[in-house]
Design an enzyme around this catalytic site. Sequence first.
Site, PDB file in Angstrom:
ATOM      1  N   ARG A 197     -15.497  25.330  42.548  1.00  0.00           N
ATOM      2  CA  ARG A 197     -14.182  25.951  42.454  1.00  0.00           C
ATOM      3  C   ARG A 197     -14.218  27.156  41.508  1.00  0.00           C
ATOM      4  O   ARG A 197     -15.109  27.282  40.695  1.00  0.00           O
ATOM      5  CB  ARG A 197     -13.152  24.936  41.949  1.00  0.00           C
ATOM      6  CG  ARG A 197     -12.768  23.881  43.001  1.00  0.00           C
ATOM      7  CD  ARG A 197     -11.734  22.913  42.469  1.00  0.00           C
ATOM      8  NE  ARG A 197     -12.223  22.204  41.301  1.00  0.00           N
ATOM      9  CZ  ARG A 197     -11.862  22.474  40.048  1.00  0.00           C
ATOM     10  NH1 ARG A 197     -10.969  23.419  39.792  1.00  0.00           N
ATOM     11  NH2 ARG A 197     -12.370  21.793  39.052  1.00  0.00           N
TER      12      ARG A 197
ATOM     13  N   LYS B 142      -8.389  20.780  46.755  1.00  0.00           N
ATOM     14  CA  LYS B 142      -7.734  20.740  45.450  1.00  0.00           C
ATOM     15  C   LYS B 142      -6.443  21.569  45.453  1.00  0.00           C
ATOM     16  O   LYS B 142      -5.560  21.364  44.634  1.00  0.00           O
ATOM     17  CB  LYS B 142      -8.709  21.195  44.354  1.00  0.00           C
ATOM     18  CG  LYS B 142      -9.739  20.087  43.952  1.00  0.00           C
ATOM     19  CD  LYS B 142      -9.038  18.856  43.420  1.00  0.00           C
ATOM     20  CE  LYS B 142      -9.850  17.897  42.570  1.00  0.00           C
ATOM     21  NZ  LYS B 142     -10.977  17.188  43.107  1.00  0.00           N
TER      22      LYS B 142
ATOM     23  N   HIS C 246      -5.174  12.033  39.191  1.00  0.00           N
ATOM     24  CA  HIS C 246      -6.562  12.364  39.535  1.00  0.00           C
ATOM     25  C   HIS C 246      -7.397  11.103  39.314  1.00  0.00           C
ATOM     26  O   HIS C 246      -8.020  10.913  38.271  1.00  0.00           O
ATOM     27  CB  HIS C 246      -7.062  13.518  38.650  1.00  0.00           C
ATOM     28  CG  HIS C 246      -8.417  14.022  39.042  1.00  0.00           C
ATOM     29  ND1 HIS C 246      -9.360  14.422  38.140  1.00  0.00           N
ATOM     30  CD2 HIS C 246      -8.986  14.181  40.260  1.00  0.00           C
ATOM     31  CE1 HIS C 246     -10.452  14.817  38.782  1.00  0.00           C
ATOM     32  NE2 HIS C 246     -10.246  14.674  40.060  1.00  0.00           N
TER      33      HIS C 246
ATOM     34  N   SER D   9     -14.713  15.355  36.700  1.00  0.00           N
ATOM     35  CA  SER D   9     -15.813  15.488  37.644  1.00  0.00           C
ATOM     36  C   SER D   9     -17.107  14.880  37.104  1.00  0.00           C
ATOM     37  O   SER D   9     -17.474  15.110  35.948  1.00  0.00           O
ATOM     38  CB  SER D   9     -16.022  16.974  37.949  1.00  0.00           C
ATOM     39  OG  SER D   9     -16.969  17.100  38.973  1.00  0.00           O
TER      40      SER D   9
ATOM     41  N   LYS E 105     -15.795   8.421  39.560  1.00  0.00           N
ATOM     42  CA  LYS E 105     -14.668   7.947  40.379  1.00  0.00           C
ATOM     43  C   LYS E 105     -15.127   7.543  41.783  1.00  0.00           C
ATOM     44  O   LYS E 105     -14.820   6.453  42.262  1.00  0.00           O
ATOM     45  CB  LYS E 105     -13.593   9.040  40.532  1.00  0.00           C
ATOM     46  CG  LYS E 105     -12.846   9.366  39.270  1.00  0.00           C
ATOM     47  CD  LYS E 105     -11.754  10.399  39.512  1.00  0.00           C
ATOM     48  CE  LYS E 105     -12.255  11.727  40.045  1.00  0.00           C
ATOM     49  NZ  LYS E 105     -13.210  12.429  39.165  1.00  0.00           N
ATOM     50  N   THR E 106     -15.860   8.442  42.442  1.00  0.00           N
ATOM     51  CA  THR E 106     -16.277   8.165  43.821  1.00  0.00           C
ATOM     52  C   THR E 106     -17.307   7.049  43.850  1.00  0.00           C
ATOM     53  O   THR E 106     -17.212   6.102  44.645  1.00  0.00           O
ATOM     54  CB  THR E 106     -16.836   9.447  44.472  1.00  0.00           C
ATOM     55  OG1 THR E 106     -15.808  10.444  44.452  1.00  0.00           O
ATOM     56  CG2 THR E 106     -17.265   9.207  45.906  1.00  0.00           C
TER      57      THR E 106
ATOM     58  N   ASP F 151     -10.317  10.006  45.027  1.00  0.00           N
ATOM     59  CA  ASP F 151     -10.044  11.149  44.136  1.00  0.00           C
ATOM     60  C   ASP F 151      -8.583  11.437  43.808  1.00  0.00           C
ATOM     61  O   ASP F 151      -8.297  11.867  42.704  1.00  0.00           O
ATOM     62  CB  ASP F 151     -10.675  12.407  44.756  1.00  0.00           C
ATOM     63  CG  ASP F 151     -10.847  13.535  43.762  1.00  0.00           C
ATOM     64  OD1 ASP F 151     -11.431  13.296  42.698  1.00  0.00           O
ATOM     65  OD2 ASP F 151     -10.385  14.651  44.035  1.00  0.00           O
TER      66      ASP F 151
ATOM     67  N   ARG G   9     -22.537  18.308  48.082  1.00  0.00           N
ATOM     68  CA  ARG G   9     -21.457  17.375  48.400  1.00  0.00           C
ATOM     69  C   ARG G   9     -21.515  16.915  49.846  1.00  0.00           C
ATOM     70  O   ARG G   9     -22.071  17.589  50.707  1.00  0.00           O
ATOM     71  CB  ARG G   9     -20.107  18.067  48.212  1.00  0.00           C
ATOM     72  CG  ARG G   9     -19.776  18.457  46.801  1.00  0.00           C
ATOM     73  CD  ARG G   9     -18.981  17.373  46.123  1.00  0.00           C
ATOM     74  NE  ARG G   9     -18.615  17.725  44.764  1.00  0.00           N
ATOM     75  CZ  ARG G   9     -17.792  17.017  44.010  1.00  0.00           C
ATOM     76  NH1 ARG G   9     -17.235  15.911  44.471  1.00  0.00           N
ATOM     77  NH2 ARG G   9     -17.526  17.385  42.786  1.00  0.00           N
TER      78      ARG G   9
HETATM   79  P1  ATP Z   1     -15.563  14.507  41.238  1.00  0.00           P
HETATM   80  O1  ATP Z   1     -14.188  14.520  40.588  1.00  0.00           O
HETATM   81  O2  ATP Z   1     -16.274  15.811  41.044  1.00  0.00           O
HETATM   82  O3  ATP Z   1     -15.522  14.058  42.658  1.00  0.00           O
HETATM   83  P2  ATP Z   1     -16.488  11.835  40.446  1.00  0.00           P
HETATM   84  O4  ATP Z   1     -15.756  11.308  39.251  1.00  0.00           O
HETATM   85  O5  ATP Z   1     -16.081  11.306  41.758  1.00  0.00           O
HETATM   86  O6  ATP Z   1     -16.463  13.457  40.403  1.00  0.00           O
HETATM   87  P3  ATP Z   1     -19.071  10.867  41.168  1.00  0.00           P
HETATM   88  O7  ATP Z   1     -19.157  11.631  42.428  1.00  0.00           O
HETATM   89  O8  ATP Z   1     -18.802   9.408  41.270  1.00  0.00           O
HETATM   90  O9  ATP Z   1     -18.010  11.554  40.182  1.00  0.00           O
HETATM   91  O10 ATP Z   1     -20.390  11.185  40.357  1.00  0.00           O
HETATM   92  C1  ATP Z   1     -21.021  10.341  39.429  1.00  0.00           C
HETATM   93  C2  ATP Z   1     -22.492  10.686  39.478  1.00  0.00           C
HETATM   94  O11 ATP Z   1     -23.175  10.115  38.376  1.00  0.00           O
HETATM   95  C3  ATP Z   1     -23.132  10.136  40.732  1.00  0.00           C
HETATM   96  O12 ATP Z   1     -24.084  11.055  41.171  1.00  0.00           O
HETATM   97  C4  ATP Z   1     -23.781   8.838  40.240  1.00  0.00           C
HETATM   98  O13 ATP Z   1     -24.924   8.499  40.999  1.00  0.00           O
HETATM   99  C5  ATP Z   1     -24.205   9.239  38.836  1.00  0.00           C
HETATM  100  N1  ATP Z   1     -24.289   8.124  37.851  1.00  0.00           N
HETATM  101  C6  ATP Z   1     -25.355   7.855  37.084  1.00  0.00           C
HETATM  102  N2  ATP Z   1     -25.112   6.810  36.258  1.00  0.00           N
HETATM  103  C7  ATP Z   1     -23.849   6.406  36.505  1.00  0.00           C
HETATM  104  C8  ATP Z   1     -23.029   5.364  35.959  1.00  0.00           C
HETATM  105  N3  ATP Z   1     -23.449   4.557  35.014  1.00  0.00           N
HETATM  106  N4  ATP Z   1     -21.785   5.240  36.455  1.00  0.00           N
HETATM  107  C9  ATP Z   1     -21.320   6.078  37.415  1.00  0.00           C
HETATM  108  N5  ATP Z   1     -22.052   7.086  37.969  1.00  0.00           N
HETATM  109  C10 ATP Z   1     -23.319   7.242  37.515  1.00  0.00           C
HETATM  110 MN    MN Z   2     -15.339  12.221  43.473  1.00  0.00          MN
END
Ligand code: ATP
Ligand code: MN
Length: 553
Positions: free
Chosen positions: A77, A220, A240, A258, A262-263, A277, A342
Site C-alpha cells: 500500500r 483496504k 481490524h 500486519s 491474524k490470518t 482481516d 500474497r
Molecule cells: P496482514 O494484516 O498483513 O494480513 P496478518 O496479521 O494476517 O497480517 P499473517 O499473514 O498471519 O499476518 O502473518 C504472520 C506471519 O508470521 C506468517 O507468515 C506466519 O507464518 C509467520 N509466523 C511465524 N511465527 C509465528 C507465530 N508464532 N505466530 C503467528 N505467525 C507466525
Molecule cells: Mn492477514
Amino acid sequence: MTSPGNHHDELPTNNPHYSLLGSELKLFSDAGFDMDKIHLKRNAPVAQLYEDAVQKEGAVISSTGALINFSGKKTGRSPKDKRIVFEETSKDDVWWGPVNIKMDEHTFEINRERAIDYLNTRDDIYVFDGFAGWDPKYRIKVRVICARAYHALFMHNMLIRPTLEELENFGEPDFIIYNAGQFPANRFTAGMTSTTSVEINFKRREMVILGTEYAGEMKKGVFSVMHYLQPVKFGQLSLHSSANEGPNGDVTLFFGLSGTGKTTLSADPTRHLIGDDEHVWSDTGVFNIEGGCYAKCLGLTQAQEPEIYNAIRFGSILENVAYDKVTREADYSDSSVTENTRCAYPIEAIPNAKIPCIADKPPSNIIFLTCDAYGVLPPVSKLTTEQAQYHFIAGYTSKTPGTETGVTEPSPTFSTCYGQPFIVLHPRRYAQMLAQRMEKHKVDVYLVNTGWTGGKFGVGKRCPLKYTRKIVDAIHDGTLSKAEYEHFDVFNLSVPKHIDGVPDELLNPSNAWADKAAFKQEVNKLAGMFNANFEKFAADVSAEVAAAGPKAA
Ligand code: ATP
Ligand code: MN
C-alpha cells in the site's frame, strides 16, 4: 490491443446476470464512459478472467491452478498517497491528519475524470458488483470498475459474491471504485505529491485509484469506507481483526497489525473461520466484511499452515510470487519481487469456513497480537479491563530490521486501534465502543506476542508457531482463564506459569533471556517508548486507563 481470442470468448450480451441494461448503463455514460467504444465485462466467470489475464497481462497458471500475477512497481500500500475528500457531509467526523490527508473536491473531480479517460482507452472494462458485510442489515453494495482482469478477480475473491438473483436485482451501488492504477496521477495537479493517488470521497461514495496496481488498495479502501459508515451510519463497530468460532459457538477476535498472525492463527482446523482481516462487532454478533482472505505467502509451508497452503488452487490469485519457469511451481521462499508476497482466495477455499460468515454471539475471547522484536513482551499475558483499553489505543508491534540495510535495531510501531492506516474517525470513538462492548459482555482479553523470545531480534528467535498455537488452544479450552499467574514487572502483566505443550521457561521473558542485564535494559527501553507514544492519547482516556501502561523501573 485486441487479442486474437477476444471475440469468441465474449459472454452472450443477452444474459441478464452479466450484462448491465438500461438505467444501469446510463450510470456509466453519465459518469463519462464512452459506451460506443468500451466493452463491459460484468462479474465475468473466474475462467474468463484467467484467460484474459493470461492473454493480456502476462499472468501464468501455477502448478496448483492458482493465477500468478504481478502488480508492477508497487507491491504494497501507499499510505502517504491516500487522501480523503474534505466535504461537508463527513468533515466533522473524519480524523484529519497524516492518516487521513485532506483533498479538495475539485482535485478529486480532476483525478476521477483522468481515471475514466484512461479507462475509455481500454478495450475491455471489468465490472465487479458485490457486497461488503455479510449481515444483510449492515452490508453495502460495492461496484469495482477496472481495466485489469487481475483486479476484477481479486475483488471477486475479496468481496462477497452475489448470487445470480442478487446480481440481477443489484440496482445502484452504494460505493464505486474506479481503478485506473496503470495510469499515473499528474504531478502538476494541485495537491499531488507523487504519481500515485488513492482517494475516497464519502459524499460521492466513490474511490479513485491512479498510479498503483497493488490490488490491496481496493480491499483496504472498502475497509476505510466501512470504518466510516459502520460507526457513523449504523452505530456498529468495525475492527481490524480476524475471527473464528469454536464448536460450541464461542467467538474469538484476533486483533493485530500486519504480520502479527491474524490470518495464520485464525485458520485453525478445530474452529470455523469467520474471516481473516476485517470484521464488525454488531449489536447481534460478529460478521465478516469480506468474502475472501489475503494471506502472506513468504515462507509458507504445507506442514505449518496446511489450510492456507491448500487454498492456493484454481480461482486463487498469487500476487508477486516467483515461480519455476518450467514446472510453474510457486516458490514461497522467494522474496525477490517483494517480502509482501500474497495470495487472495475466496473464503470457501478454507475447508472449515463458516458460511455465511456471521456469528450470532458476541466474542468470548479477544486476543491482541503483537510481534515484539525486542523479545520483551511475554508470549501470553492476561489483561485487565484497563490494560485492554490501554493496549488497544497504543496498538504496539514492531518491525524487524531489514536484512539489506544492515540495521540491527528493531523499530517500534504504534498503530492505534491496531489499524491506524484504516481508521477514519478519531481513535477514541472506536476505543469507547470497544470498551462498552467488552464491559457489557465480560470478554476475556489476552495479549499474545508472536514475535521474539529469549532475546531481541538477532539474539533470540521468533516464538515457534507451534507454541503460539498451544497458547491459543489454552485460551479456547478455558484453561488460561483459570490458570495460575505470576506478575511480570514494568508492564504489570499477569503471565501464566504453565501451559501444556509450551516450555515453562519460555512463558516469562525474565527467565527466557540468558542475559539478565540486557533484559532489564530492553524492558525499560520499550516501556519508555510506550509512555512516549501514549502521551498524545492521555487526555482521551480515564486516569485508570492511562495508568495501565508500563512503568519503567
Ligand atoms: P496482514 O494484516 O498483513 O494480513 P496478518 O496479521 O494476517 O497480517 P499473517 O499473514 O498471519 O499476518 O502473518 C504472520 C506471519 O508470521 C506468517 O507468515 C506466519 O507464518 C509467520 N509466523 C511465524 N511465527 C509465528 C507465530 N508464532 N505466530 C503467528 N505467525 C507466525
Ligand atoms: Mn492477514
